[in-house]
Write a protein that holds these residues in place. Structure first.
Motif, mmCIF file in Angstrom:
data_model
loop_
_atom_site.group_PDB
_atom_site.id
_atom_site.type_symbol
_atom_site.label_atom_id
_atom_site.label_comp_id
_atom_site.label_asym_id
_atom_site.label_seq_id
_atom_site.Cartn_x
_atom_site.Cartn_y
_atom_site.Cartn_z
ATOM 1 N N GLY A 60 35.164 -11.342 62.105
ATOM 2 C CA GLY A 60 36.228 -11.030 63.038
ATOM 3 C C GLY A 60 36.173 -9.662 63.672
ATOM 4 N N ALA A 61 35.095 -8.913 63.498
ATOM 5 C CA ALA A 61 35.016 -7.578 64.095
ATOM 6 C C ALA A 61 34.653 -7.695 65.575
ATOM 7 N N VAL A 62 35.501 -7.094 66.424
ATOM 8 C CA VAL A 62 35.310 -7.149 67.872
ATOM 9 C C VAL A 62 35.383 -5.738 68.429
ATOM 10 N N LEU A 63 34.457 -5.406 69.307
ATOM 11 C CA LEU A 63 34.501 -4.139 70.034
ATOM 12 C C LEU A 63 34.954 -4.438 71.442
ATOM 13 N N LYS A 64 36.087 -3.873 71.854
ATOM 14 C CA LYS A 64 36.543 -3.977 73.240
ATOM 15 C C LYS A 64 36.090 -2.701 73.934
ATOM 16 N N ILE A 65 35.304 -2.843 74.988
ATOM 17 C CA ILE A 65 34.761 -1.696 75.683
ATOM 18 C C ILE A 65 34.656 -1.997 77.176
ATOM 19 N N ASN A 66 34.780 -0.959 77.974
ATOM 20 C CA ASN A 66 34.606 -1.062 79.419
ATOM 21 C C ASN A 66 33.105 -1.091 79.722
ATOM 22 N N ALA A 67 32.687 -1.863 80.706
ATOM 23 C CA ALA A 67 31.262 -2.023 81.034
ATOM 24 C C ALA A 67 30.597 -0.701 81.387
#
Length: 194
Positions: free
Chosen positions: A13-20
């Protein structure tokens, strides 16, 4: 993010939310556009993802990368096999003033809330109208060979992107109206593979 995929201590369940654009800078991939508003090309995005995976040990603990790109399509990467899914965004260009400060935070919060709902509906933080809209979007995902976990994450990310877009409609930072979220989610085109 210390447990590697496949280890006994790994819970998933580990997710990285990042801007392109941030991902490209972090990975050392030059963008062809003159500014962040131009968006990141598909080739630049793929190169940045692969460079990130090879350079950063944390990627071994990640399941997904949720990548936003302003008014351009968002992308979800399944880190394990580099599957790349494209998620269209709703065009908000109009005569109204947009307030993008905090939109990324709204994407992250909305994605997490939707993902929690999809993992355990009994502990759902979502309002009923949001639950129904999320279920409808999730049921409409029609990508050949996609696994259930990736379909859930893609639906959760679409919900998060809708939250980010909805927050741009409010003068106060990171505030959303659930009616806007539901309306925007219904307008997101069906996701696809890249």
């Amino acid at each position: 993010l210390t447990s590697k995929r496949g280890s006994e201590t790994y819970k998933g369940g580990a997710v990285l939310k990042i801007n392109a654009s941030e991902l490209c800078r972090l990975a050392g991939v030059e963008q062809s556009g003159a500014s962040e508003e131009d968006g990141v090309s598909s080739d630049e995005l793929k190169a940045a993802v692969e460079k990130f995976k090879s350079d950063f040990v944390a990627s071994e603990a990640l399941d997904y990368m949720a990548i936003t790109d302003g008014r351009h399509p968002a992308h979800l990467v399944k880190v394990e096999d580099s599957s790349l899914f494209r998620l269209g965004v709703v065009d908000l260009s109009s005569d109204q003033t947009l307030y993008p400060i905090g939109a990324g935070d709204s994407v992250a919060a909305g994605t997490l809330a939707a993902w929690l709902h999809l993992r355990d509906a009994f502990k759902s933080p979502l309002a009923d109208n949001c639950r129904e809209a999320l279920a409808k979007f999730r049921d409409g995902i029609d990508i050949e060979g996609i696994d259930n976990a990736s379909s859930d994450m893609l639906a959760a990310f679409a919900f998060g992107v809708s939250c980010g877009s909805a927050s741009c409609l409010q003068a106060e930072n990171s505030v959303v109206d659930t009616k806007d979220v539901v309306q925007l989610l219904s307008k997101i085109p069906c996701p696809s593979t890249c």
